[in-house]
Every structure is written in structure tokens, then in C-alpha cells.
Design an enzyme around this catalytic site. Structure first.
Site, PDB file in Angstrom:
ATOM      1  N   GLY A 153       0.845  -1.186   0.000  1.00 25.99           N
ATOM      2  CA  GLY A 153       0.000   0.000   0.000  1.00 25.99           C
ATOM      3  C   GLY A 153       0.879   1.234   0.000  1.00 25.99           C
ATOM      4  N   TYR A 154       0.339   2.348  -0.450  1.00 25.76           N
ATOM      5  CA  TYR A 154       1.129   3.572  -0.611  1.00 25.76           C
ATOM      6  C   TYR A 154       0.748   4.611   0.445  1.00 25.76           C
ATOM      7  CZ  TYR A 154       2.637   1.350  -4.834  1.00 25.76           C
ATOM      8  OH  TYR A 154       3.196   0.441  -5.705  1.00 25.76           O
ATOM      9  N   LEU A 155       1.775   5.082   1.188  1.00 24.23           N
ATOM     10  CA  LEU A 155       1.560   6.144   2.172  1.00 24.23           C
ATOM     11  C   LEU A 155       1.432   7.497   1.490  1.00 24.23           C
ATOM     12  CD1 LEU A 155       4.123   5.166   4.956  1.00 24.23           C
ATOM     13  CD2 LEU A 155       1.621   5.070   5.108  1.00 24.23           C
TER      14      LEU A 155
END
Lengths: 153, 153
Positions: free
Chosen positions: A26-28
Site C-alpha cells: 500500500g502507498y503512504l
């Protein structure tokens, strides 16, 4: 410098007995110049930062402990994907075959890394390899995680 | 929910004897919806992810060990700032007075956090407080780190 080629795989080969890892990422943050990704792969919890693009792309990766990963993970909501990565030997090379899951189910992508551009051009893919999508932004993981599967196919 | 007010301080008070920390921070990624910041503050090395804006802003922070911080820090190049943060008691409140350094030298900003909007409205600032810049994007740290000091003052 990384030299990679990426292909769609409409009709994957028999994957029984191949080595594989379950990957969830997942991308912060996703910016025009820089992204930060969390990835869980087997027992590893990694944070990877990337900056720049093309030839000047820089990358750094650190391993997080489980608590830190769990604190940060909620901030990747709606920017996540899951896939099973199979490692397929092909002569001297190794093909990473990513079988996407969840919302991306049905998408299978093969990627291979080469030591040089010459080697990349000389690549003779196995018969189950389909259309090349190297450099196609719709098949970047960050695009797949935020926009889902490309619809016009 | 965080309620904060921010002010310029054109003529700072005498800061001798105040408690302070040297802060250095840089941004790994700055996106429309999400940012990841590295901060070195005294002996602490922190990674902070923020997501969303306004009322729905979420935040998570983890402490990194020195090696991991050092691996990631180079990717913040050209998106960094340094400041000395003084903590100034003011009645029941505490004012954070950020004295910027390096390229931002000359900029001094005071920020105070309140328990409620009512308390924020009732705030009676000390005499050295100048123009209010709450909500002014030019004075966000991420803007200061990438675009430098606002020029039209």
C-alpha cells in the site's frame, strides 16, 4: 540502472511447484516526485521510498518491526493491492510472474530484469508471454493500487 | 481534532533560558493526499505519515533507528528545512516558537495548540506576536521546505 521489461500474460502457464510469495502493498504517499510504499512479503515488512523517474530514479528500503508497520498501514487505505509473485527460471534469467488478487483478480503480469539494454533487447520470451507493456503507466503498481484494472482491454 | 493557530513573529522576545530543540526535517514524498516526513529532533529519528486534510487528517509516527534514518534521508534532498523550536509557557498554554535556519533564516513562526475552537478564539497572544497566518499554505512546513520563504513580505 534497472533495465526491465513487462508483459501481460493472458494465459498463464502451470504454476504448480513454482516458488512464490504472497505480497500485500500500500502507498503512504504518491507525489509527482516521490512515493513511499509499505510492503508485507512473507515475514518481511518493508518501507520503500522512491524518488525521481527514469534514469535518475533513486530508492531506499528499510525493514519495519510489526508494530510500526501496523501503525502506518491504516494510512494506505484505498491505495493497496495484493498479488502472488511466482519466480520462474528462464535460462539464465528469472521471470517474476505477478498474479493479482482482490479487485485486480484476472490480471497477470510478467516482469524480467536484465543486466544491460542489449540483454533486454535479446530476450526471447516463453510462449505464454503476451503483449508488452513496458513503460505503460496503467500497469505501474501505484496506478493499479489507486485506479484499478485498465478497462479498455 | 487538532485546533491550532499560527502567527508570524517579526520581533522575537528574548529566548535566553527557554527550552528548545534543534529540528531537521525532510520530505520523502509530498502528494495531493498524503505526505511522509523524516524528522531528527534531539536523539529521536522519526518517520511521520499524514493523510487527508482539514477535519479528516490522519497521522501516524514511528521511531527509526539511526541506520534506517540514514538510508532514507538522502531521498529528501531539496525538500528539507532546519529550525530551532523554543517552548514558551503562556498561561495554561505553550507556544512553540520556530526560529528557521539556513535558507529560511529570518523567518520566525509561533504556533499554539488548543483544546477546542472556543479556547482558540479566546487566545490572548503576547505582545510580540505578529500577523496571523493560520491556514496560509505558504507557511506550511512542506511549502517552506520546497519553495522557500514567501517573497512578498
Amino acid at each position: 540502472m534497472e533495465v526491465e521489461r513487462k508483459f501481460l500474460v493472458p494465459d498463464p502457464p502451470d504454476l504448480d511447484g513454482t516458488e512464490w510469495d504472497e505480497i500485500e502493498q500500500g502507498y503512504l504517499a504518491l507525489g509527482a516526485d516521490g512515493e513511499v510504499r509499505l510492503r508485507r512479503k512473507a515475514d518481511h515488512r518493508l518501507l520503500t521510498a522512491k524518488r525521481g523517474s527514469g534514469l535518475s530514479r533513486e530508492e531506499a528500503e528499510v525493514e519495519l518491526d510489526g508494530d510500526d508497520f501496523d501503525d502506518l498501514w491504516p494510512l494506505t487505505v484505498a491505495r493497496r493491492l495484493r498479488k502472488r509473485r511466482h519466480l520462474i527460471p528462464h535460462g539464465e534469467l528469472e521471470i517474476e510472474l505477478d498474479v493479482y488478487e482482490g479487485d485486480l483478480e484476472g490480471l497477470v503480469v510478467a516482469e524480467t530484469e536484465f543486466a544491460s539494454e542489449e540483454e533486454a533487447r535479446a530476450f526471447e520470451p516463453p510462449g505464454w508471454i503476451g503483449e508488452e507493456v513496458t513503460g505503460d503507466e496503467r500497469y505501474l503498481n501505484e496506478t493499479l493500487a489507486t485506479r484499478g484494472k485498465p478497462t479498455n482491454r
